[in-house]
Motif scaffolding. Structure first.
Motif, PDB file in Angstrom:
ATOM      1  N   GLU A 177       0.885  -1.262  -0.023  1.00 28.44           N
ATOM      2  CA  GLU A 177      -0.101   0.194  -0.149  1.00 28.44           C
ATOM      3  C   GLU A 177       0.959   1.156   0.071  1.00 28.44           C
ATOM      4  OE1 GLU A 177      -2.294  -0.246   3.569  1.00 28.44           O
ATOM      5  OE2 GLU A 177      -3.992  -1.480   2.804  1.00 28.44           O
ATOM      6  N   TYR A 178       0.587   2.050  -0.863  1.00 24.22           N
ATOM      7  CA  TYR A 178       1.127   3.320  -0.841  1.00 24.22           C
ATOM      8  C   TYR A 178       0.658   4.359  -0.054  1.00 24.22           C
ATOM      9  CZ  TYR A 178       4.317   1.753  -4.981  1.00 24.22           C
ATOM     10  OH  TYR A 178       5.009   1.088  -5.435  1.00 24.22           O
ATOM     11  N   MET A 179       1.032   5.437   0.770  1.00 26.44           N
ATOM     12  CA  MET A 179       0.181   6.295   1.346  1.00 26.44           C
ATOM     13  C   MET A 179       0.229   7.632   0.428  1.00 26.44           C
ATOM     14  SD  MET A 179      -1.006   5.158   3.909  1.00 26.44           S
ATOM     15  CE  MET A 179      -1.601   6.582   4.776  1.00 26.44           C
ATOM     16  N   MET A 180      -0.844   8.267   0.087  1.00 26.85           N
ATOM     17  CA  MET A 180      -0.933   9.594  -0.667  1.00 26.85           C
ATOM     18  C   MET A 180      -1.566  10.504   0.335  1.00 26.85           C
ATOM     19  SD  MET A 180       0.085   9.451  -3.670  1.00 26.85           S
ATOM     20  CE  MET A 180      -0.502  10.704  -4.754  1.00 26.85           C
ATOM     21  N   GLY A 181      -0.665  11.212   1.239  1.00 24.28           N
ATOM     22  CA  GLY A 181      -1.212  11.929   2.256  1.00 24.28           C
ATOM     23  C   GLY A 181      -1.735  10.940   3.273  1.00 24.28           C
TER      24      GLY A 181
ATOM     25  N   GLY B 203       0.116  -7.050 -17.866  1.00 28.85           N
ATOM     26  CA  GLY B 203      -0.949  -6.543 -16.969  1.00 28.85           C
ATOM     27  C   GLY B 203      -1.187  -4.966 -17.374  1.00 28.85           C
ATOM     28  N   PRO B 204      -2.501  -4.422 -17.287  1.00 34.52           N
ATOM     29  CA  PRO B 204      -2.880  -3.327 -17.382  1.00 34.52           C
ATOM     30  C   PRO B 204      -2.132  -2.361 -16.872  1.00 34.52           C
ATOM     31  CG  PRO B 204      -4.561  -4.002 -16.839  1.00 34.52           C
ATOM     32  CD  PRO B 204      -3.871  -5.385 -16.701  1.00 34.52           C
ATOM     33  N   SER B 205      -1.867  -0.900 -17.182  1.00 37.82           N
ATOM     34  CA  SER B 205      -1.392   0.313 -16.637  1.00 37.82           C
ATOM     35  C   SER B 205      -1.815   0.196 -15.279  1.00 37.82           C
ATOM     36  CB  SER B 205      -1.399   1.394 -17.405  1.00 37.82           C
ATOM     37  OG  SER B 205      -0.547   2.504 -16.935  1.00 37.82           O
ATOM     38  N   GLY B 206      -1.138   0.483 -14.220  1.00 36.57           N
ATOM     39  CA  GLY B 206      -1.542   0.712 -12.737  1.00 36.57           C
ATOM     40  C   GLY B 206      -1.681  -0.657 -12.036  1.00 36.57           C
ATOM     41  N   SER B 207      -1.407  -1.900 -12.723  1.00 36.62           N
ATOM     42  CA  SER B 207      -1.939  -2.987 -12.128  1.00 36.62           C
ATOM     43  C   SER B 207      -0.979  -3.355 -11.066  1.00 36.62           C
ATOM     44  CB  SER B 207      -2.186  -4.178 -13.127  1.00 36.62           C
ATOM     45  OG  SER B 207      -0.880  -4.364 -13.735  1.00 36.62           O
ATOM     46  N   GLY B 208       0.212  -2.916 -11.079  1.00 36.94           N
ATOM     47  CA  GLY B 208       1.188  -3.408  -9.791  1.00 36.94           C
ATOM     48  C   GLY B 208       2.454  -4.104 -10.346  1.00 36.94           C
ATOM     49  N   LYS B 209       2.555  -3.977 -11.678  1.00 40.49           N
ATOM     50  CA  LYS B 209       3.774  -4.619 -12.256  1.00 40.49           C
ATOM     51  C   LYS B 209       5.148  -4.070 -11.533  1.00 40.49           C
ATOM     52  CE  LYS B 209       2.550  -3.842 -16.534  1.00 40.49           C
ATOM     53  NZ  LYS B 209       1.649  -2.998 -16.266  1.00 40.49           N
ATOM     54  N   SER B 210       5.254  -2.850 -11.757  1.00 40.58           N
ATOM     55  CA  SER B 210       6.654  -2.012 -11.256  1.00 40.58           C
ATOM     56  C   SER B 210       6.644  -2.168  -9.992  1.00 40.58           C
ATOM     57  CB  SER B 210       6.566  -0.812 -11.636  1.00 40.58           C
ATOM     58  OG  SER B 210       6.622  -0.629 -13.318  1.00 40.58           O
ATOM     59  N   THR B 211       5.588  -2.094  -9.034  1.00 39.80           N
ATOM     60  CA  THR B 211       5.603  -2.413  -7.611  1.00 39.80           C
ATOM     61  C   THR B 211       6.150  -3.548  -7.309  1.00 39.80           C
ATOM     62  OG1 THR B 211       3.562  -0.840  -7.480  1.00 39.80           O
ATOM     63  CG2 THR B 211       4.283  -2.265  -5.624  1.00 39.80           C
ATOM     64  N   LEU B 212       5.699  -4.610  -8.003  1.00 40.24           N
ATOM     65  CA  LEU B 212       6.011  -6.160  -7.620  1.00 40.24           C
ATOM     66  C   LEU B 212       7.534  -6.095  -8.232  1.00 40.24           C
ATOM     67  CD1 LEU B 212       5.619  -9.017  -6.962  1.00 40.24           C
ATOM     68  CD2 LEU B 212       5.112  -9.493  -9.313  1.00 40.24           C
TER      69      LEU B 212
ATOM     70  N   PRO C 165      -3.927   0.857  -2.424  1.00 38.65           N
ATOM     71  CA  PRO C 165      -3.367  -0.305  -2.538  1.00 38.65           C
ATOM     72  C   PRO C 165      -2.481  -0.687  -3.893  1.00 38.65           C
ATOM     73  CG  PRO C 165      -5.919  -0.546  -2.680  1.00 38.65           C
ATOM     74  CD  PRO C 165      -5.332   0.845  -2.574  1.00 38.65           C
ATOM     75  N   ALA C 166      -1.572  -1.168  -4.120  1.00 37.67           N
ATOM     76  CA  ALA C 166      -1.187  -1.522  -5.404  1.00 37.67           C
ATOM     77  C   ALA C 166      -0.888  -3.127  -5.379  1.00 37.67           C
ATOM     78  CB  ALA C 166       0.398  -0.832  -5.368  1.00 37.67           C
ATOM     79  N   LEU C 167      -0.728  -3.869  -4.593  1.00 33.94           N
ATOM     80  CA  LEU C 167      -0.512  -5.444  -4.531  1.00 33.94           C
ATOM     81  C   LEU C 167      -1.483  -5.820  -3.355  1.00 33.94           C
ATOM     82  CD1 LEU C 167       3.257  -5.915  -4.890  1.00 33.94           C
ATOM     83  CD2 LEU C 167       1.364  -5.909  -6.740  1.00 33.94           C
TER      84      LEU C 167
ATOM     85  N   THR D 141       6.267  -6.662 -19.525  1.00 30.44           N
ATOM     86  CA  THR D 141       6.137  -6.081 -20.859  1.00 30.44           C
ATOM     87  C   THR D 141       4.489  -5.750 -21.002  1.00 30.44           C
ATOM     88  OG1 THR D 141       6.341  -6.398 -23.123  1.00 30.44           O
ATOM     89  CG2 THR D 141       6.210  -8.179 -22.010  1.00 30.44           C
ATOM     90  N   HIS D 142       4.383  -4.570 -22.031  1.00 28.41           N
ATOM     91  CA  HIS D 142       2.896  -4.836 -22.303  1.00 28.41           C
ATOM     92  C   HIS D 142       2.631  -5.488 -23.756  1.00 28.41           C
ATOM     93  CE1 HIS D 142       2.395  -1.031 -19.773  1.00 28.41           C
ATOM     94  NE2 HIS D 142       1.333  -1.609 -19.576  1.00 28.41           N
ATOM     95  N   ASP D 143       3.739  -6.022 -24.223  1.00 27.15           N
ATOM     96  CA  ASP D 143       3.731  -6.664 -25.499  1.00 27.15           C
ATOM     97  C   ASP D 143       3.649  -8.049 -25.743  1.00 27.15           C
ATOM     98  OD1 ASP D 143       4.691  -7.497 -28.398  1.00 27.15           O
ATOM     99  OD2 ASP D 143       5.755  -5.798 -28.752  1.00 27.15           O
TER     100      ASP D 143
HETATM  101  N1  ATP Z   1       5.111   5.913  -5.217  1.00 25.00           N
HETATM  102  C1  ATP Z   1       3.878   5.768  -5.324  1.00 25.00           C
HETATM  103  N2  ATP Z   1       3.066   6.595  -4.361  1.00 25.00           N
HETATM  104  C2  ATP Z   1       1.741   6.400  -4.488  1.00 25.00           C
HETATM  105  N3  ATP Z   1       1.000   5.484  -5.324  1.00 25.00           N
HETATM  106  C3  ATP Z   1       1.807   4.961  -6.400  1.00 25.00           C
HETATM  107  C4  ATP Z   1       3.320   4.857  -6.427  1.00 25.00           C
HETATM  108  N4  ATP Z   1       3.678   4.346  -7.067  1.00 25.00           N
HETATM  109  C5  ATP Z   1       2.792   3.475  -7.805  1.00 25.00           C
HETATM  110  N5  ATP Z   1       1.573   3.910  -7.224  1.00 25.00           N
HETATM  111  C6  ATP Z   1       0.372   3.462  -7.642  1.00 25.00           C
HETATM  112  O1  ATP Z   1       0.175   1.935  -7.286  1.00 25.00           O
HETATM  113  C7  ATP Z   1      -0.320   1.577  -8.421  1.00 25.00           C
HETATM  114  C8  ATP Z   1       0.480   0.367  -8.948  1.00 25.00           C
HETATM  115  O2  ATP Z   1       1.494   1.227  -9.876  1.00 25.00           O
HETATM  116  P1  ATP Z   1       2.628   0.457 -10.664  1.00 25.00           P
HETATM  117  O3  ATP Z   1       3.634   1.489 -10.923  1.00 25.00           O
HETATM  118  O4  ATP Z   1       3.061  -0.760  -9.948  1.00 25.00           O
HETATM  119  O5  ATP Z   1       1.783  -0.003 -12.123  1.00 25.00           O
HETATM  120  P2  ATP Z   1       2.307  -0.851 -13.335  1.00 25.00           P
HETATM  121  O6  ATP Z   1       1.548  -1.999 -13.493  1.00 25.00           O
HETATM  122  O7  ATP Z   1       3.874  -0.953 -13.326  1.00 25.00           O
HETATM  123  O8  ATP Z   1       1.824   0.175 -14.398  1.00 25.00           O
HETATM  124  P3  ATP Z   1       2.411   0.668 -15.768  1.00 25.00           P
HETATM  125  O9  ATP Z   1       2.324  -0.521 -16.770  1.00 25.00           O
HETATM  126  O10 ATP Z   1       1.814   1.767 -16.256  1.00 25.00           O
HETATM  127  O11 ATP Z   1       3.834   0.940 -15.706  1.00 25.00           O
HETATM  128  C9  ATP Z   1      -1.094   2.522  -9.504  1.00 25.00           C
HETATM  129  O12 ATP Z   1      -2.336   2.570  -8.877  1.00 25.00           O
HETATM  130  C10 ATP Z   1      -0.206   3.539  -8.975  1.00 25.00           C
HETATM  131  O13 ATP Z   1      -0.967   4.892  -9.079  1.00 25.00           O
END
Ligand code: ATP
Ligand code: MG
Length: 245
Positions: free
Chosen positions: A10-14, A38-47, A19-21, A198-200
Motif C-alpha cells: 500500500e502506498y500512502m498518498m497523504g 497486465g494493464p497500466s497501474g496493475s502493480g507490475k513495477s511495484t512487484l 493498494p498496489a498489490l 512487458t505490454h507486448d
Molecule cells: N510511489 C507511489 N505512490 C503512490 N502510489 C503509487 C506509487 N507508485 C505506484 N503507485 C500506484 O500503485 C499502483 C500500481 O502502480 P505500478 O507502477 O506498480 O503499475 P504498473 O503495472 O507498473 O503500471 P505501468 O504499466 O503503467 O507501468 C497504481 O495505482 C499507481 O498509481
C-alpha cells in the motif's frame, strides 16, 4: 529462487492508502524466464521493485534464494541487490555525461573493485552485448537499442543470478527490441533467472511463462506453448526495419 507469499503493498498518498498489490503468491524456480503482463497501474513495477529489493512490501513474505528478505537491514539489502540482482529499465537510466564503459563499471565501483579489474570486466560485458566498438560513446552518441544494451551490460557486469527488466523494449523499435530479447534468451540459456515486464504479447512469448496481473492480483499464470526465438525472428525481419545503428 524467488518465493513470495501473501505479498501486499500500500502506498500512502497523504492520508489516503493506495493498494498496489493485494496478495501476490508467486514462486519462480532458478533459471526460469518469466514475463509479467497486465494493464497500466496493475502493480507490475511495484512487484518488480519489491523483487529487486528496491522497496519493501507492506505485508507478506519474500524469500530470495532461501533468504528471508524482511529480516535484512537496508544496508544488507543494498548488498544483496548489488551481488545478486541486475536491473534494466525502460528508460535505460544511464549517466548522461559518462561513456559506456564507465557506466558499466559503476556497480563494480560500489563493490570496491580495483580500477584495472573493473575496466577489464566492463569491456568484456560490453563485448558480450555486441558493443565492443562503442565503449567510449556517451548515451547521447548512441541509438536507443545501443543504450539499452549498455544498460544490460551494466546489469550483467556484477554476475547477477537474477535479471529484472521493467519494460526494457518499451522505447525501442522492433529490431532493437528483438535484439534485446536475443540477449535475454542467451542469458536464460546460461541459467540466469529472468523476470521481464512487458505490454507486448509477442515480447512476452519469448519467455517460458507468462504471469498476468490485474488490480494487484495474479489473474493467470501459464507456460508459453508457442515460444518465439529472437534469433529466428531477427533472421526473418526485413532489413529496412533496421534501427538507426
Ligand atoms: N510511489 C507511489 N505512490 C503512490 N502510489 C503509487 C506509487 N507508485 C505506484 N503507485 C500506484 O500503485 C499502483 C500500481 O502502480 P505500478 O507502477 O506498480 O503499475 P504498473 O503495472 O507498473 O503500471 P505501468 O504499466 O503503467 O507501468 C497504481 O495505482 C499507481 O498509481
Ligand atoms: Mg510500470
Amino acid at each position: 529462487m524467488i518465493r513470495v507469499t501473501g505479498l501486499t503493498k500500500e502506498y500512502m498518498m497523504g492520508k489516503v492508502k493506495v493498494p498496489a498489490l493485494k496478495g501476490i503468491d508467486l514462486e519462480i524456480p532458478k533459471g526460469q524466464f518469466v514475463a509479467v503482463m497486465g494493464p497500466s497501474g496493475s502493480g507490475k513495477s511495484t512487484l518488480m521493485n519489491i523483487l529487486g529489493c528496491l522497496d519493501r512490501p507492506t505485508s507478506g513474505s519474500y524469500f530470495l534464494d532461501g533468504t528471508d528478505v524482511s529480516k535484512k537491514s537496508d544496508n544488507e539489502l543494498a548488498e544483496l541487490r548489488n551481488r545478486f540482482i541486475g536491473f534494466i529499465f525502460q528508460t535505460f537510466n544511464l549517466l548522461a555525461r559518462t561513456d559506456a564503459v564507465t557506466n558499466v563499471e559503476l556497480p563494480l565501483i560500489y563493490r570496491g573493485m580495483a580500477p584495472e579489474e573493473r575496466r577489464k570486466r566492463a569491456k568484456e560485458a560490453l563485448e558480450a552485448v555486441g558493443l565492443g566498438n562503442r565503449i567510449h560513446h556517451r548515451p547521447n552518441e548512441m541509438s536507443g537499442g545501443e543504450q539499452q544494451r549498455v544498460a544490460i551490460a551494466r546489469a550483467l557486469v556484477g554476475d547477477p543470478k537474477i535479471i529484472l527488466a521493467d519494460e526494457p523494449t518499451g522505447n525501442l523499435d522492433s529490431r532493437s527490441g528483438e535484439e534485446v530479447m536475443a540477449i535475454f534468451q542467451e542469458l536464460h540459456e546460461k541459467g540466469i533467472t529472468l523476470v521481464l515486464v512487458t505490454h507486448d504479447a509477442d515480447i512476452a512469448r519469448h519467455a517460458e511463462r507468462i504471469v498476468f496481473i490485474r488490480d494487484g492480483r495474479i489473474v493467470s499464470d501459464e507456460m508459453v506453448r508457442d515460444r518465439l526465438f529472437a534469433r529466428e525472428v531477427l533472421a526473418e525481419m526485413p532489413l529496412d526495419e533496421a534501427s538507426a545503428d
